[in-house]
Design an enzyme around this catalytic site. Structure first.
Site, PDB file in Angstrom:
ATOM      1  N   LYS A 181      79.695  37.066  41.211  1.00 36.01           N
ATOM      2  CA  LYS A 181      78.603  37.431  40.322  1.00 36.01           C
ATOM      3  C   LYS A 181      77.513  38.102  41.162  1.00 36.01           C
ATOM      4  O   LYS A 181      77.254  37.679  42.303  1.00 36.01           O
ATOM      5  CB  LYS A 181      78.056  36.174  39.646  1.00 36.01           C
ATOM      6  CG  LYS A 181      77.027  36.443  38.545  1.00 36.01           C
ATOM      7  CD  LYS A 181      76.635  35.133  37.862  1.00 36.01           C
ATOM      8  CE  LYS A 181      75.635  35.351  36.743  1.00 36.01           C
ATOM      9  NZ  LYS A 181      75.272  34.075  36.077  1.00 36.01           N
TER      10      LYS A 181
ATOM     11  N   SER B  62      75.750  34.332  31.170  1.00 40.95           N
ATOM     12  CA  SER B  62      75.473  35.539  31.899  1.00 40.95           C
ATOM     13  C   SER B  62      76.555  35.920  32.907  1.00 40.95           C
ATOM     14  O   SER B  62      76.551  37.045  33.409  1.00 40.95           O
ATOM     15  CB  SER B  62      74.132  35.410  32.623  1.00 40.95           C
ATOM     16  OG  SER B  62      74.171  34.345  33.552  1.00 40.95           O
TER      17      SER B  62
ATOM     18  N   SER C 292      75.986  29.500  31.573  1.00 42.32           N
ATOM     19  CA  SER C 292      76.470  30.829  31.972  1.00 42.32           C
ATOM     20  C   SER C 292      77.796  30.895  32.709  1.00 42.32           C
ATOM     21  O   SER C 292      78.312  31.986  32.925  1.00 42.32           O
ATOM     22  CB  SER C 292      75.418  31.528  32.817  1.00 42.32           C
ATOM     23  OG  SER C 292      74.452  32.091  31.972  1.00 42.32           O
TER      24      SER C 292
END
Ligand code: GLN
Length: 445
Positions: free
Chosen positions: A52, A127, A151
């Site tokens: 990420k 996310s 997330s």
């Protein structure tokens, strides 16, 4: 090569990557050469991993999905990145995310949305949507995501992969670009439970550079994968199968529970009486913390810098131009909730609610080993469907946020499909009992 080829083949449509690491090839070659000389190999030897884009990578752009960090190249790597390198994984690049991890759909990324590999009309969740989509589409073997209010788990559920949010303090946050430091945790997103256990074992543990990491020893998670759940005591909170949860999700979770019963587990309905206040409390706390975490982006120290005539102008313009709408909304709301006169009314109140929620969970651990429910109230929603409606978007996290406030570990594991879209089962355990979650999920998988 297979990972590069797959990225080439599908990422135009999925758009999981922000940066592809062309040096991965070289790295893989070096590992190969070393293999001839070395007898021992890292446990993740040669496995292509995606990160990420809020995890710092030395010498490689780390954007956190924001214009503010569009060209930011860190001078050091996150602790988890070092750990993956030590385990000899090959880093394929950086994965898309909602800006500063604020969002549930990957649509707040400054760069572009990411699309759900099962059906590109739908969001992958957020996310960590880039991480979940890249794993689901087979672009990488596994990925790391971060979870503040859901997330890791929510995108894992939407993309039909396995996503673990470890106990707060289980994995070092050193080198993670903070959203809300009292909630942020890094965790693995994988295709199987076994992979997940393997990766967590490599990244967990106390770290001098994150004072909130616990001294708790890291067990051998793989040895928890016994396939045996006889006698396992499962609690099902009635709030998790209430009105707001769609029928297809309910049906799939109930089927999973029946399977556990068949395998010898016991199931009882319980209550988390304060869970209904979790989303409200979370948005006060997380936004308050975010308003502080993001204060460092001022045009002086990191990233984007606007043209300006004086210092105040520099701050104003940099922050106005560098941050997107959702981030600004959180900063304004968080600053308001922390301001003199409102602190007691909002922030302190939210902290008290957080304590009550944690206690709801604590009360259950004596009688139950795991708490099970859905990860999300519905399957993935359509791209664009909620983007202009922050309140509906926030409500989507209703089942993951209570867990985040309690700081306990929780994993989403696929449990079915509806109209071609995956459904996620959420398995929650007491602090540092990730092994119990793996044992439970593995028996079911
Ligand atoms: N969707 C939630 C939010 O926007 C959770 C985000 C997260 O866990 N990083 O705050």
């Amino acid at each position: 090569e297979a990972s590069f080829a797959r990225i080439q083949e599908v990422d135009d449509k999925i758009k999981a990557f922000v940066t592809v690491n062309e040096e991965a090839r070289e790295h893989a070659k070096k590992l190969d050469e070393a293999l001839d000389k070395n007898e021992t190999r890292g446990l993740l030897f040669g496995l292509p991993v995606g990160l990420k884009d809020n995890l710092m990578t030395e010498g490689m752009k780390t954007t956190s999905g924001s214009r503010m960090l569009e060209n930011f190249v860190p001078t050091y790597s996150a602790a988890v990145v070092h750990k993956l390198a030590k385990a000899e994984a090959v880093m394929m690049g950086k994965l898309n995310m909602d800006e500063f991890a604020m969002g549930s759909s990957n649509e707040t990324s400054y760069f572009h949305p990411t699309y759900n590999p099962w059906n590109t009309d739908y969001v992958p969740g957020g996310s960590s949507g880039g991480s979940a989509a890249a794993v689901a589409a087979g672009e990488v073997s596994f990925a790391l995501g971060t979870d503040t209010g859901g997330s890791i788990r929510q995108p894992a559920a939407y993309c039909g992969v396995v996503g673990m949010k470890p106990t707060y303090g289980r994995v070092s946050r050193d080198g993670l670009i903070a959203f809300a430091s009292s909630l942020d945790q890094i965790g693995p997103i994988t295709r199987t439970v076994e992979d997940n256990a393997l990766v967590l074992g490599e990244i967990a543990g106390q770290c001098q550079r994150d004072p909130m990491t616990a001294a708790e020893p890291v067990p051998d998670y793989l040895s928890a994968l016994t396939g045996d759940v006889k006698g396992l005591r499962i609690a099902v909170p009635k709030e998790f199968l209430g009105e707001g949860v769609a029928d297809d999700v309910k049906a799939s979770v109930k089927e999973a529970l029946q399977l556990f019963e068949k395998l010898g587990a016991s199931i009882e309905e319980v209550s988390l009486p304060h869970a209904e206040y979790a989303v409200s409390a979370y948005y006060v706390l997380a936004s308050g913390e975010a308003s502080a975490s993001l204060a460092r982006f001022d045009g002086v120290r990191y990233g984007y810098r606007a043209n300006a005539t004086n210092l105040q102008d520099l701050y104003d313009k940099t922050r106005s131009e560098g941050f997107g709408d959702e981030v600004k909304r959180r900063i304004l709301f968080g600053t308001f909730a922390l301001s003199t006169g409102y602190y007691d009314m909002y922030y302190k109140k939210a902290q008290q609610v957080r304590t009550l929620i944690k206690k709801d969970f604590d009360d259950l651990w004596e009688s139950y080993d795991v708490i099970i429910g859905p990860t999300t109230p519905t399957t993935a929603f359509k791209v664009g469907e909620k983007v202009d409606d922050p309140m509906t978007m926030y409500a989507n996290d209703i089942l993951t946020i209570p867990v985040s406030l309690a700081g306990v570990p929780s994993m989403s594991v696929p449990c079915g499909f509806s109209n071609g879209l995956p459904i996620g089962l959420q398995i929650i355990a007491k602090p540092f009992a990730e092994d119990t979650i793996y044992r439970t999920a593995h028996a079911f998988e």
